[in-house]
Structures are given as C-alpha cells and as structure tokens.
Scaffold this active site. Sequence first.
Site, PDB file in Angstrom:
ATOM      1  N   ARG A 167       0.851  -1.190   0.000  1.00 32.39           N
ATOM      2  CA  ARG A 167       0.000   0.000   0.000  1.00 32.39           C
ATOM      3  C   ARG A 167       0.879   1.230   0.000  1.00 32.39           C
ATOM      4  O   ARG A 167       1.835   1.303   0.780  1.00 32.39           O
ATOM      5  CB  ARG A 167      -0.897  -0.024   1.240  1.00 32.39           C
ATOM      6  CG  ARG A 167      -1.991   1.014   1.213  1.00 32.39           C
ATOM      7  CD  ARG A 167      -2.761   1.064   2.530  1.00 32.39           C
ATOM      8  NE  ARG A 167      -2.202   2.054   3.421  1.00 32.39           N
ATOM      9  CZ  ARG A 167      -2.828   2.546   4.502  1.00 32.39           C
ATOM     10  NH1 ARG A 167      -4.038   2.102   4.817  1.00 32.39           N
ATOM     11  NH2 ARG A 167      -2.264   3.445   5.265  1.00 32.39           N
ATOM     12  N   TYR A 192      -2.914  11.930   7.236  1.00 30.81           N
ATOM     13  CA  TYR A 192      -3.292  10.665   7.856  1.00 30.81           C
ATOM     14  C   TYR A 192      -2.775   9.498   7.025  1.00 30.81           C
ATOM     15  O   TYR A 192      -2.810   9.529   5.805  1.00 30.81           O
ATOM     16  CB  TYR A 192      -4.818  10.565   7.967  1.00 30.81           C
ATOM     17  CG  TYR A 192      -5.269   9.346   8.730  1.00 30.81           C
ATOM     18  CD1 TYR A 192      -5.101   9.278  10.099  1.00 30.81           C
ATOM     19  CD2 TYR A 192      -5.843   8.264   8.074  1.00 30.81           C
ATOM     20  CE1 TYR A 192      -5.497   8.161  10.808  1.00 30.81           C
ATOM     21  CE2 TYR A 192      -6.245   7.141   8.781  1.00 30.81           C
ATOM     22  CZ  TYR A 192      -6.074   7.096  10.148  1.00 30.81           C
ATOM     23  OH  TYR A 192      -6.463   5.986  10.846  1.00 30.81           O
ATOM     24  N   ASP A 208      -5.134   3.832  -0.060  1.00 30.08           N
ATOM     25  CA  ASP A 208      -6.258   4.058   0.853  1.00 30.08           C
ATOM     26  C   ASP A 208      -6.608   5.549   0.849  1.00 30.08           C
ATOM     27  O   ASP A 208      -5.778   6.384   1.215  1.00 30.08           O
ATOM     28  CB  ASP A 208      -5.857   3.609   2.269  1.00 30.08           C
ATOM     29  CG  ASP A 208      -7.049   3.529   3.217  1.00 30.08           C
ATOM     30  OD1 ASP A 208      -8.118   4.072   2.894  1.00 30.08           O
ATOM     31  OD2 ASP A 208      -6.884   2.919   4.301  1.00 30.08           O
ATOM     32  N   HIS A 229      -9.066   6.776   2.655  1.00 32.75           N
ATOM     33  CA  HIS A 229      -9.578   7.081   4.003  1.00 32.75           C
ATOM     34  C   HIS A 229     -10.834   7.965   3.953  1.00 32.75           C
ATOM     35  O   HIS A 229     -10.958   8.919   4.728  1.00 32.75           O
ATOM     36  CB  HIS A 229      -8.502   7.776   4.857  1.00 32.75           C
ATOM     37  CG  HIS A 229      -7.353   6.894   5.207  1.00 32.75           C
ATOM     38  ND1 HIS A 229      -7.466   5.783   6.000  1.00 32.75           N
ATOM     39  CD2 HIS A 229      -6.036   6.969   4.872  1.00 32.75           C
ATOM     40  CE1 HIS A 229      -6.298   5.201   6.141  1.00 32.75           C
ATOM     41  NE2 HIS A 229      -5.408   5.886   5.463  1.00 32.75           N
ATOM     42  N   GLU A 274      -9.049   2.122  -1.947  1.00 40.52           N
ATOM     43  CA  GLU A 274      -9.811   1.777  -0.736  1.00 40.52           C
ATOM     44  C   GLU A 274     -10.537   2.989  -0.152  1.00 40.52           C
ATOM     45  O   GLU A 274      -9.994   4.097  -0.150  1.00 40.52           O
ATOM     46  CB  GLU A 274      -8.808   1.228   0.289  1.00 40.52           C
ATOM     47  CG  GLU A 274      -9.374   1.006   1.669  1.00 40.52           C
ATOM     48  CD  GLU A 274      -8.284   0.598   2.659  1.00 40.52           C
ATOM     49  OE1 GLU A 274      -7.191   0.153   2.231  1.00 40.52           O
ATOM     50  OE2 GLU A 274      -8.530   0.727   3.874  1.00 40.52           O
ATOM     51  N   GLU A 289     -13.840  -1.347   6.102  1.00 45.89           N
ATOM     52  CA  GLU A 289     -13.156  -1.600   7.379  1.00 45.89           C
ATOM     53  C   GLU A 289     -13.972  -1.099   8.565  1.00 45.89           C
ATOM     54  O   GLU A 289     -13.803  -1.582   9.673  1.00 45.89           O
ATOM     55  CB  GLU A 289     -11.740  -1.002   7.384  1.00 45.89           C
ATOM     56  CG  GLU A 289     -11.693   0.502   7.382  1.00 45.89           C
ATOM     57  CD  GLU A 289     -10.259   1.044   7.317  1.00 45.89           C
ATOM     58  OE1 GLU A 289      -9.474   0.534   6.508  1.00 45.89           O
ATOM     59  OE2 GLU A 289      -9.952   1.954   8.083  1.00 45.89           O
ATOM     60  N   ARG A 295     -13.913  -5.224   2.974  1.00 47.51           N
ATOM     61  CA  ARG A 295     -12.843  -5.136   3.971  1.00 47.51           C
ATOM     62  C   ARG A 295     -13.307  -5.357   5.410  1.00 47.51           C
ATOM     63  O   ARG A 295     -12.574  -5.076   6.353  1.00 47.51           O
ATOM     64  CB  ARG A 295     -12.149  -3.771   3.850  1.00 47.51           C
ATOM     65  CG  ARG A 295     -11.249  -3.765   2.640  1.00 47.51           C
ATOM     66  CD  ARG A 295     -10.436  -2.520   2.499  1.00 47.51           C
ATOM     67  NE  ARG A 295      -9.835  -2.004   3.704  1.00 47.51           N
ATOM     68  CZ  ARG A 295      -8.796  -2.545   4.346  1.00 47.51           C
ATOM     69  NH1 ARG A 295      -8.256  -3.664   3.891  1.00 47.51           N
ATOM     70  NH2 ARG A 295      -8.313  -1.980   5.426  1.00 47.51           N
ATOM     71  N   GLU A 341      -4.762  -7.329   4.831  1.00 45.75           N
ATOM     72  CA  GLU A 341      -3.874  -6.243   5.268  1.00 45.75           C
ATOM     73  C   GLU A 341      -3.025  -6.737   6.443  1.00 45.75           C
ATOM     74  O   GLU A 341      -3.497  -7.466   7.311  1.00 45.75           O
ATOM     75  CB  GLU A 341      -4.720  -5.038   5.713  1.00 45.75           C
ATOM     76  CG  GLU A 341      -3.885  -3.832   6.123  1.00 45.75           C
ATOM     77  CD  GLU A 341      -4.749  -2.641   6.556  1.00 45.75           C
ATOM     78  OE1 GLU A 341      -5.926  -2.847   6.887  1.00 45.75           O
ATOM     79  OE2 GLU A 341      -4.227  -1.514   6.552  1.00 45.75           O
ATOM     80  N   TRP A 362     -17.776  14.026   4.082  1.00 43.62           N
ATOM     81  CA  TRP A 362     -18.780  14.187   3.056  1.00 43.62           C
ATOM     82  C   TRP A 362     -19.983  13.298   3.337  1.00 43.62           C
ATOM     83  O   TRP A 362     -19.824  12.182   3.801  1.00 43.62           O
ATOM     84  CB  TRP A 362     -18.184  13.826   1.685  1.00 43.62           C
ATOM     85  CG  TRP A 362     -19.227  13.897   0.671  1.00 43.62           C
ATOM     86  CD1 TRP A 362     -19.712  15.023   0.093  1.00 43.62           C
ATOM     87  CD2 TRP A 362     -19.982  12.831   0.156  1.00 43.62           C
ATOM     88  NE1 TRP A 362     -20.728  14.717  -0.753  1.00 43.62           N
ATOM     89  CE2 TRP A 362     -20.922  13.369  -0.731  1.00 43.62           C
ATOM     90  CE3 TRP A 362     -19.993  11.462   0.364  1.00 43.62           C
ATOM     91  CZ2 TRP A 362     -21.843  12.600  -1.426  1.00 43.62           C
ATOM     92  CZ3 TRP A 362     -20.893  10.679  -0.313  1.00 43.62           C
ATOM     93  CH2 TRP A 362     -21.831  11.244  -1.213  1.00 43.62           C
TER      94      TRP A 362
HETATM   95  O1  EZ4 Z   1      -7.355   3.964   9.805  1.00 41.56           O
HETATM   96  O2  EZ4 Z   1      -7.079   0.963  11.711  1.00 41.56           O
HETATM   97  O3  EZ4 Z   1      -6.520   0.395   6.072  1.00 41.56           O
HETATM   98  N1  EZ4 Z   1      -6.219   0.718   7.161  1.00 41.56           N
HETATM   99  C1  EZ4 Z   1      -6.622   1.787   7.819  1.00 41.56           C
HETATM  100  C2  EZ4 Z   1      -6.225   1.928   9.253  1.00 41.56           C
HETATM  101  C3  EZ4 Z   1      -7.346   2.588  10.044  1.00 41.56           C
HETATM  102  C4  EZ4 Z   1      -7.225   2.331  11.512  1.00 41.56           C
HETATM  103  C5  EZ4 Z   1      -8.465   2.847  12.236  1.00 41.56           C
HETATM  104  O4  EZ4 Z   1      -8.538   2.313  13.514  1.00 41.56           O
HETATM  105  O5  EZ4 Z   1      -7.299   2.608   7.248  1.00 41.56           O
HETATM  106  O6  EZ4 Z   1      -5.038   2.593   9.399  1.00 41.56           O
HETATM  107 CO    CO Z   2      -8.194   1.769   5.479  1.00 40.50          CO
END
Ligand code: EZ4
Ligand code: CO
Length: 411
Positions: A156, A168, A219, A221, A245, A271, A292, A348, A411
């Site tokens: 990733r 992040y 990702d 997020h 993702e 997730e 996920r 993962e 959003w």
């Molecule tokens: O943000 O596990 O794909 N993995 C992630 C992680 C999550 C954290 C949240 O608790 O997006 O890093």
């Molecule tokens: Co994630």
Amino acid sequence: MANTPSSTHAKILSAKVIVTCPGRNFVTLKIETDQGVYGLGDATLNGRELSVVSYLEDHVIPCLIGRDAHQIEDIWQYLYRGAYWRRGPVTMSAIAAVDMALWDIKGKIAGLPLYQLLGGACRTGVMVYGHANGTTIENTVEVAQSYQALGYKAIRLQCGVPGLSSTYGVSKDKMFYEPADADLPTENEWNTEAYMRVVPKLFKAAREALGDEVHLLHDVHHRLTPIEAGRLGRDLEPYRPFWMEDATPAENQESFKLIRQHTTTPLAVGEIFNTLWDCKDLISNQLIDYIRATVVHAGGITHLKRIASFADVYGVKTGCHGATDLSPVCMSAALHFDVSIPNFGIQEYMRHTELTDEVFPHNYSFKAGSLHIGEAPGLGVDIDEEKAAKYPYQRAYLPVNRLQDGTLFNW
Ligand code: EZ4
Ligand code: CO
C-alpha cells in the site's frame, strides 16, 4: 436457553475483559469453561475502547455464564437479536469477541486449528499487503522497495501531500505506524486538489521503480466525494492499482454507482462496517470488488463468514482490515478465516511491535509475501496476563480531519 443437541457440552464458568496498552490499547475477552479450556476474543475498538469493555462486563458476560460454549450460532443470535438494539461498532465488536472466544474453545476441545472447523484450507498461505508511507514520493518509493526486498507481493502506498504539514496514513517511522496518537485528537488539515494531484504521480514513480508484478494499493480514508473518487480512480488506471480503498464514505451505498461509472480501478471498502447490512447493496449491485469487513468489527467469524458467502455469490472477494489496532487475537482469527474461504482476495498486515507480540504470543509467521497460520488447536494465540498487567490503558484517539478553512468535512 436452547436445548443442547448433543452430549458434548462445555459450560461457561466465567469470563473477564483484559485491557492492556503495550504501545497501543487492546481489549481482550477471556472465556473459561468447565472443560479446562478457555477462549480468547479481540474486542478492540480504536479510540472508543472502554465502551466495549463496559458493554461486555455490564451487559454480555452476565448472560453468558452457564451457557454451552459449543452453541456458537445460538449465542450469536441471542446476543444480536436478543439485545433489541442491533448493530453498531460497540455492539458488534463485543459480539465478535464472544464469537472468537467460542470458536477458540471449540477448536481446543476438538484438538483442531480453527481453519479445519471452517472447512479446511483452500490455499497454502494468505497473501498480505504491507504499508509503505513517506512524506515525499521519493521516500515512499524507497520504503516500498524495502518491502519488496522483504518479499512482499503487495504494497500500500501513501505519501505526504505537498503544502500540508501532516497527512493521515503517513508516519515518521519507516516500518511501524500507529494512527491513534494522542490523548486528545490531533487535528490534520486537508486539501483535496493537492491530494488528487500527488497520488497519480506517486503511482507513476512507484510503477517505474518497482516493476509490473507487484500489487500496488492505495487508501483514500473516505476523503473524496464520489465524483472526485471517479476521477482519481481514472487517473490511477495507467498504473494498474490492485485497489482504491475507502474512496468515499459509504453510509450511502448508492454513491458507489457514481464511482463505478467513471473508473475500472478496483474498489475496496468496509473496514468500518459492522454487519452485512452495511454492504448488502454494494455487494449485490457489484459496486465493489473487495469487502474489507473484519472479524473484530463485523460480529466475529460467524458473521464474517456470512458476509463472505454472500459476497462470493456476486464475485466480490475479501480484503480484511488488518491494522495495528486489530490485536494478534483478531489477526489469528482472520488468518484461519482467510485460508478457509473460497473468495479470499488479500489480507492487510501492519506488523505489531515486539512488545505487543510478547503480550500476545501467537503462531502465525510471514514468509515470501504471505502469512501462514500454525497447527495449534483453536486460534493459536494466547495472552500473557502478567505482562499485559504491566501496561495500563492510555487514552488515545484517531485524528480529526479539517479542510484548510476549518471545515470539519466528512462528506
Ligand atoms: O485507519 O485501523 O486500512 N487501514 C486503515 C487503518 C485505520 C485504523 C483505524 O482504527 O485505514 O489505518
Ligand atoms: Co483503510
């Protein structure tokens, strides 16, 4: 209580919750039976840990005492339907912990590793992806190369966004990363346009440096609107990503139609999902390629198996969440699950620290890009309670994300 259909009976004598913080918080349920075996379940809900502790201690454990630990499905239904208040991350993490612990007990009594009870192995190992992240494109690619050298077949990629002080998913440490980082939530700033410019450049550089064979993942997020996600997916297509993702929040499952219309980049989401109901439309309309959902946050092995079976009907594969906030108890459960289902996609794998591994001795290991689960009965993971007691709970939060004008956007 339902009738016990066979003479095998394992009475639940007691259960307790263990909270420990060997570098990060983990909540573990331990269920003891009259058969001389106990079971473990992960109940960790990142940033909201103590609410699950209370849910288990105050409301679930009293209902478990005296029940037959073998009646996994009945206990699942009893906790899910019987509570009246269904679903939600706190409830479903608590049910998941009970479910994992009961499967652990059943495996130990049967003398079989859990995957054998789930139907046996469908594959020789579980392909995992590691996290390469860096503040710049160049150092992200360098980290990705070190993962490749370790044998990873899937990586990733996350990099810092020019002009933003922190992002992040991007850490200072090269091989370890912990998103929950502060006693009160850190506030990150965000700029969608700058982000959408940098990610395709990162993928171009990574493809050139790493070659065609390795799987590359990203990702988002939940940071984009559906139309922005469609655009990013399309911009990444030349570099053939394995998946994009959490492109957009998924409360509105229909929004994925818009992303699908605009890109052939495979989509992964889930997730933060708790039940099949969170992804039913995404799966049945074939709006995603990978689901996920995880053992701990989606109601345990019993419910995740139901999600995976449903997904299999629509050609959707699994790609279970496996960040550090999922304890080695959950990771063990996930590996038994991954190895036993037909529609496994990828897992993962963010490595835990040595301290976490000491508190949770386990028998899975990494080799040539895959994780392998051992042959110990049950889950094959334990908790060293003496060591766990040395590391008391420390409040920690995931960061909050704001646009540069201060808007708390989700959003
Ligand atoms: O943000 O596990 O794909 N993995 C992630 C992680 C999550 C954290 C949240 O608790 O997006 O890093
Ligand atoms: Co994630």
